[in-house]
Design an enzyme around this catalytic site. Structure first.
Site, PDB file in Angstrom:
ATOM      1  N   CYS A   1     -30.515 -24.407  21.666  1.00 51.56           N
ATOM      2  CA  CYS A   1     -31.872 -23.844  21.625  1.00 51.56           C
ATOM      3  C   CYS A   1     -32.682 -24.267  20.408  1.00 51.56           C
ATOM      4  O   CYS A   1     -33.873 -23.967  20.332  1.00 51.56           O
ATOM      5  CB  CYS A   1     -31.813 -22.325  21.696  1.00 51.56           C
ATOM      6  SG  CYS A   1     -31.132 -21.545  20.206  1.00 51.56           S
TER       7      CYS A   1
ATOM      8  N   LYS B   1      17.030 -25.428  24.743  1.00 45.42           N
ATOM      9  CA  LYS B   1      17.136 -26.625  23.902  1.00 45.42           C
ATOM     10  C   LYS B   1      16.216 -26.420  22.704  1.00 45.42           C
ATOM     11  O   LYS B   1      15.014 -26.633  22.783  1.00 45.42           O
ATOM     12  CB  LYS B   1      16.740 -27.880  24.677  1.00 45.42           C
ATOM     13  CG  LYS B   1      16.981 -29.173  23.906  1.00 45.42           C
ATOM     14  CD  LYS B   1      16.641 -30.388  24.752  1.00 45.42           C
ATOM     15  CE  LYS B   1      16.960 -31.679  23.985  1.00 45.42           C
ATOM     16  NZ  LYS B   1      16.184 -31.809  22.734  1.00 45.42           N
TER      17      LYS B   1
ATOM     18  N   ASP C   1      16.775  -2.406   0.986  1.00 44.97           N
ATOM     19  CA  ASP C   1      16.527  -3.567   0.138  1.00 44.97           C
ATOM     20  C   ASP C   1      16.811  -3.266  -1.333  1.00 44.97           C
ATOM     21  O   ASP C   1      17.383  -4.088  -2.047  1.00 44.97           O
ATOM     22  CB  ASP C   1      15.074  -4.027   0.293  1.00 44.97           C
ATOM     23  CG  ASP C   1      14.819  -4.663   1.654  1.00 44.97           C
ATOM     24  OD1 ASP C   1      15.801  -4.922   2.372  1.00 44.97           O
ATOM     25  OD2 ASP C   1      13.643  -4.889   1.986  1.00 44.97           O
ATOM     26  N   ALA C   2      16.394  -2.088  -1.756  1.00 41.13           N
ATOM     27  CA  ALA C   2      16.574  -1.737  -3.173  1.00 41.13           C
ATOM     28  C   ALA C   2      18.058  -1.672  -3.533  1.00 41.13           C
ATOM     29  O   ALA C   2      18.471  -2.101  -4.619  1.00 41.13           O
ATOM     30  CB  ALA C   2      15.899  -0.401  -3.472  1.00 41.13           C
TER      31      ALA C   2
ATOM     32  N   CYS D   1     -29.072 -25.127  16.238  1.00 42.82           N
ATOM     33  CA  CYS D   1     -28.270 -24.966  17.446  1.00 42.82           C
ATOM     34  C   CYS D   1     -28.548 -26.101  18.432  1.00 42.82           C
ATOM     35  O   CYS D   1     -29.718 -26.372  18.746  1.00 42.82           O
ATOM     36  CB  CYS D   1     -28.595 -23.616  18.087  1.00 42.82           C
ATOM     37  SG  CYS D   1     -27.795 -23.362  19.686  1.00 42.82           S
TER      38      CYS D   1
ATOM     39  N   SER E   1      24.775 -37.342  21.297  1.00 43.59           N
ATOM     40  CA  SER E   1      23.543 -36.881  21.921  1.00 43.59           C
ATOM     41  C   SER E   1      23.817 -36.486  23.367  1.00 43.59           C
ATOM     42  O   SER E   1      24.741 -37.001  24.003  1.00 43.59           O
ATOM     43  CB  SER E   1      22.484 -37.982  21.888  1.00 43.59           C
ATOM     44  OG  SER E   1      22.193 -38.349  20.562  1.00 43.59           O
TER      45      SER E   1
ATOM     46  N   GLU F   1      21.522 -23.021  28.342  1.00 41.52           N
ATOM     47  CA  GLU F   1      21.077 -22.665  26.999  1.00 41.52           C
ATOM     48  C   GLU F   1      19.682 -23.233  26.742  1.00 41.52           C
ATOM     49  O   GLU F   1      19.331 -24.286  27.281  1.00 41.52           O
ATOM     50  CB  GLU F   1      22.034 -23.251  25.945  1.00 41.52           C
ATOM     51  CG  GLU F   1      23.504 -23.002  26.220  1.00 41.52           C
ATOM     52  CD  GLU F   1      24.416 -23.777  25.282  1.00 41.52           C
ATOM     53  OE1 GLU F   1      23.894 -24.541  24.445  1.00 41.52           O
ATOM     54  OE2 GLU F   1      25.645 -23.622  25.403  1.00 41.52           O
TER      55      GLU F   1
ATOM     56  N   LYS G   1      25.581 -27.028  30.656  1.00 44.67           N
ATOM     57  CA  LYS G   1      26.919 -27.509  30.314  1.00 44.67           C
ATOM     58  C   LYS G   1      27.915 -26.969  31.335  1.00 44.67           C
ATOM     59  O   LYS G   1      27.840 -25.787  31.703  1.00 44.67           O
ATOM     60  CB  LYS G   1      27.328 -27.036  28.908  1.00 44.67           C
ATOM     61  CG  LYS G   1      26.427 -27.543  27.791  1.00 44.67           C
ATOM     62  CD  LYS G   1      26.827 -26.949  26.450  1.00 44.67           C
ATOM     63  CE  LYS G   1      25.904 -27.426  25.336  1.00 44.67           C
ATOM     64  NZ  LYS G   1      26.225 -26.792  24.029  1.00 44.67           N
TER      65      LYS G   1
END
Length: 708
Positions: free
Chosen positions: A448, A119, A31-32, A445, A80, A117, A327
Site C-alpha cells: 500500500c 535412527k 540439587d543443593a 509497504c 555401517s 528402532e 534388525k
C-alpha cells in the site's frame, strides 16, 4: 570414617544420583544436596590425591586441552548399516522379503521377529568398559579406526563412568521394554569383564535452541568470536570432537545406547544373549539410557506400521531422527545372515525424506501479513525437502536475515520439518557470488505504500496502513466488527472472506454501502440473514468515541487505552491532532503507545478512512476534555466477580469506568472495592482475607449514585 571409605561412599551416592537424574529422569536427590556432596568429594580428593579415581564424578569436568585425538582400532568393526532409499511402505516390505528369501523361509512359516528402532541423527560412539569402569570412548571413524574422545565423553551425564548394578536399574528394565523375555530378571545379565557399548551422542532440540539463544546474546553483546550453530547433529559432533573438554562440557549432549561391540563371551563369564531385545534390556539394567521408542515387530506389516508411527511423531520428538532401523531380533539368525560389503545383512536403515537440502536464493521478497507484519521471504531454486518441493523459505525478520547474512545468489541450507514453514538454516559464504549485497527492509509497504516502522525493542517491521492496506483488509474488518468494538453482529470470518474476495468491500467505509441486493448475491446468504446484517450495520452507526477508537485497530490501543483517550480529550479531532507530548499526558499511556497513535493519524490515508466512516453516518456523543482526576471514582480500583441480578459484568464495568474507576481482573492489596454477585468464588474469599470492602450490585449502584 577413614578418607578412603568416605570417598567411596560419596562416589557411590553421586553416581547413583546422576543415573537417576540423567538416565531414569527420576531425580531423588535435591540439587543443593547433590552440590553439597560433590563439594565434599572435591575437598576430600584435594586433601588426599591418592584417592582420586577415573570414575569419580569430579572427573566429568574433563582434563586439559588436547593437542589432537589419538587413533583407536576397534576390536569389533563399527560397520555401517545399508540404507533403504525408498521412503514408502515398500522399503519395509522389501527388507522383510529379502530376509525371508535369504533365510529360505517357507511361505506358511511364522513372520520373522524384528526389533525396530529410531535412527538417531547424531554421532556414533563406542564406549569400552573394563571391570565395569569406562576406560575409552571412540568415534566410528572409518569403521576400523576411530578417534579417542574419552575426555569429552566423560562430560555427558547420561554415560556412566562406572557401571552400577542396582535396584533402580532392575526396576526400570522391567517397565521400559515389556516383552516375552521380561521374565528374565536383572540377575541374568552380569556385568562382563570387557564390555563395549555402542550408541549415539546427540543434542536435544530444546538444548540446541537454548545454546543458540546464549550465542545470540553473546553476539548482541559484541562478542566477535560467537556464532550460532546450524543444526543439532553437527553441533553434537563438533562438541565430541572438540579439543578442549571444558568447551565440550558447555554444549549439552545426550546419549542413547543401542548395541554392543566386544564383550566377554558367555563361556567366560559374560551374559548369554539369545536376542537383540535381551541386549537392550541388559543395557538398561547396566545403567545406560535406551530409547523408549524401540519396539518389537513381527513381519512386514509391523515394520510398515512402525515406520508410519514414528514418521507421524517425528516432528514432535525432542530430538532429530532421519529414519528408522530394522534388525532381525534373533542373534543366531543374525549370525546366519552374516555380512556383505562391510554391512550386516540382518539390518537396514529405512529413511524418511531429507529435511535439509542445498539450493540457491533467487530473490528476497517482502510478504505483508494480515496484522501488518513484514516478513522477508527467500525465493529459492526449487528443491525437494522433507517430502515436498520447496520454493520459498521464511527469513522471519530483518534482524534474522542479516544475522544469517542471506543474500540474493547465495547457496543456502534449507530445512523443512513436517508442516513447519521452510527456513534457511545457514549460508555457504564461500560460494557467494561477487557483488551480492546485504539485505535491508524497505521503508514503505510494498502493498500500500504506507510507512514501515520498527518499534524500539521489537524485531518485526510493520506497515502503518492498517485501515488502507489490502493485505490487512480482512483482519481490520473482523476487528472493526467485533463485539467490543463496533459490535456488528453476524459479520464473521466467512462473510468477511466473501465480501473481500468478491470485491464488494475494499475499505471499512464500504461496509456501510452494503444493501440487501449486494448481500443476497453472496453464496448461502438468504434475504433474512442479509436483512439482519443491514440492521446490525445500521445499529452500529450509533456508538461511543472509545469503541470507535478501539475499532480502528491502532497498534497498542486496547479498550482501556481507548477509554482513557476518549475521557481525556473528549473528541476525536483533538486525539487525531495531538502531539506525542500531549498524548503522553493521558494516564497509562507511555512513549510506545503515544508514538503508535501519532504515527497512525499522521498517515493521510488513515485520516481519509476515518472521515469516510464519519460521512457514512457513524456518530457518538462528544464532550469537553475532562481530566480523569475530576471524575467521581477516579483513582479507585474495582474487581467484579460472580453473577449480578440485573446487570451483566460488561454493563457494570462500563458504568464504573464512566465514573473514572479502573476495573481490574484480580484482587490485590491495591483493590478498593470488590463487587460480588451470586456464585462468587476465590476472588471474594481473597477480598475477605485482605479485609477489602465488598459490595453487591445494589451497593455498587448506590455508590455510583452518591458520587454522581
Amino acid at each position: 570414617m577413614n578418607p578412603s571409605t568416605e570417598a567411596d561412599r560419596l562416589r557411590t551416592a553421586l553416581n547413583r544420583a546422576a543415573h537417576q537424574y540423567y538416565t531414569l529422569d527420576a531425580p531423588e536427590l535435591p540439587d543443593a544436596e547433590y552440590d553439597k556432596l560433590f563439594q565434599q568429594l572435591q575437598a576430600l580428593e584435594a586433601a588426599h590425591p591418592e584417592l582420586l579415581t577415573p570414575d569419580s564424578p569430579t572427573q566429568r569436568v574433563g582434563g586439559g586441552v588436547l593437542a589432537g585425538f589419538s587413533p583407536v582400532r576397534h576390536s569389533v568393526p563399527m560397520l555401517s548399516i545399508r540404507t533403504e532409499t525408498d521412503t514408502t511402505a515398500a522399503g519395509a516390505q522389501a527388507f522383510d522379503a529379502r530376509i525371508k528369501r535369504e533365510l529360505k523361509v517357507a511361505p506358511d512359516a511364522p513372520p520373522i521377529a524384528y526389533v525396530a528402532e529410531p535412527k538417531f541423527d547424531g554421532l556414533a560412539i563406542n564406549l569400552r568398559y573394563e571391570q565395569g569402569l569406562l576406560v575409552q570412548a571412540a568415534t566410528r571413524g572409518d569403521g576400523e579406526m576411530g578417534e579417542d574422545v574419552t575426555q569429552n565423553i566423560r562430560t555427558i551425564g547420561q554415560i556412566p563412568l562406572r557401571l552400577i548394578r542396582g535396584e533402580q536399574n532392575s526396576s526400570a528394565q522391567l517397565t521400559l521394554l515389556p516383552s516375552e523375555d521380561s521374565a528374565r530378571g536383572a540377575d541374568d545379565w552380569p556385568i562382563p569383564a570387557v564390555l563395549e557399548v555402542r550408541g549415539e551422542v546427540y543434542m536435544r532440540r530444546d538444548d540446541f535452541d537454548a545454546l543458540n539463544d546464549r550465542q545470540r546474546e553473546k553476539i548482541a553483546a559484541g562478542d566477535k568470536t560467537a556464532k550460532t550453530y546450524i543444526n543439532p547433529r553437527n553441533t553434537a559432533a563438533g562438541a565430541v570432537r572438540q579439543l578442549d573438554p571444558a568447551i565440550a562440557r558447555q554444549r549439552p549432549l545426550s546419549f542413547f545406547a543401542y548395541g554392543l561391540g566386544e564383550i566377554t563371551p558367555a563361556g567366560e563369564g559374560g551374559p548369554d544373549f539369545a536376542t537383540h531385545w535381551q541386549v537392550l534390556q541388559a543395557l538398561k539394567v547396566w545403567g545406560f539410557p535406551v530409547s523408549p521408542l524401540i519396539e518389537q515387530a513381527r513381519g512386514a506389516d509391523d515394520l510398515v506400521a512402525y515406520h508410519q508411527k514414528i514418521a507421524a511423531a517425528r516432528d514432535s520428538l525432542p530430538f532429530d531422527i532421519d529414519g528408522v532401523v530394522y534388525k532381525v531380533e534373533s542373534l543366531e539368525l543374525q549370525r546366519q545372515l552374516g555380512f556383505v560389503s562391510r554391512e550386516p545383512r540382518w539390518a537396514v536403515a529405512h529413511k524418511y525424506p531429507a529435511q535439509e537440502q542445498l539450493t540457491t536464493v533467487q530473490s528476497i521478497d517482502i510478504q505483508v501479513g494480515r496484522t501488518g507484519k513484514l516478513t522477508p521471504v527467500a525465493k529459492l531454486a526449487p528443491v525437494f525437502v522433507g517430502g515436498v518441493t520447496v520454493t520459498n523459505a521464511t527469513l522471519h525478520n530483518e534482524l534474522e536475515a542479516r544475522r544469517k547474512d542471506v543474500r540474493v545468489g547465495d547457496t543456502v541450507i534449507v530445512r523443512r520439518a513436517g508442516d513447519v514453514i521452510p527456513e534457511v538454516v545457514a549460508v555457504l559464504a564461500d560460494k557467494r557470488p561477487p557483488g551480492a549485497t546485504e539485505f535491508t527492509m524497505p521503508s514503505t509497504c510494498p502493498v500500500c505504500g504506507s510507512d514501515v516502522v520498527r518499534e524500539e525493542g521489537e524485531a518485526d517491521h510493520r506497515c502503518t496502513g492498517g485501515l488502507f492496506c489490502a493485505a490487512q483488509r480482512k483482519e481490520a474488518m473482523l476487528h472493526f466488527a467485533s463485539r467490543r468494538a463496533m459490535d456488528i453482529e453476524g459479520l464473521g470470518d466467512k462473510l468477511v472472506e466473501q465480501l473481500v474476495e468478491s470485491g464488494a468491500v475494499k475499505t471499512l467505509p464500504d461496509l456501510y454501502k452494503l444493501g440487501l441486493v449486494s448481500l443476497t448475491a453472496l453464496d448461502r446468504m438468504a434475504q433474512k440473514s442479509a436483512q439482519n446484517i443491514v440492521d446490525a450495520l445500521e445499529k452500529s452507526r450509533h456508538t461511543t468515541l472509545a469503541r470507535f477508537l478501539f475499532a480502528l485497530g491502532i497498534r497498542h490501543v486496547g479498550e482501556t487505552t481507548a477509554k482513557e483517550l476518549a475521557r481525556h480529550f473528549g473528541n476525536l479531532d483533538a486525539i487525531m491532532n495531538a502531539s506525542t507530548e500531549q498524548l503522553l499526558q493521558v494516564p497509562d499511556i507511555g512513549p510506545i503507545v503515544a508514538q503508535s497513535l501519532h504515527t497512525f493519524f499522521e498517515q493521510a490515508h488513515n485520516r481519509e478512512v476515518v472521515e469516510q466512516l464519519r460521512a457514512a453516518g457513524i456518530e457518538w456523543k462528544e464532550g469537553e476534555p475532562s481530566a480523569a482526576a475530576l471524575l467521581p471514582l477516579a483513582g479507585k480500583t474495582f474487581v467484579l466477580t460472580g453473577t449480578f441480578p440485573t446487570l451483566s459484568r460488561e454493563q457494570a464495568k462500563e458504568m464504573l469506568e464512566a465514573a473514572g474507576a479502573k476495573v481490574a481482573g484480580s484482587v490485590s492489596k491495591k483493590t478498593h472495592y470488590v463487587v460480588a454477585g451470586a456464585e462468587a468464588g476465590s476472588k471474594l474469599e481473597k477480598a475477605r482475607e485482605l479485609g477489602l470492602t465488598v459490595l453487591d450490585e445494589a451497593g455498587m449502584l448506590s455508590l455510583l449514585s452518591e458520587k454522581a
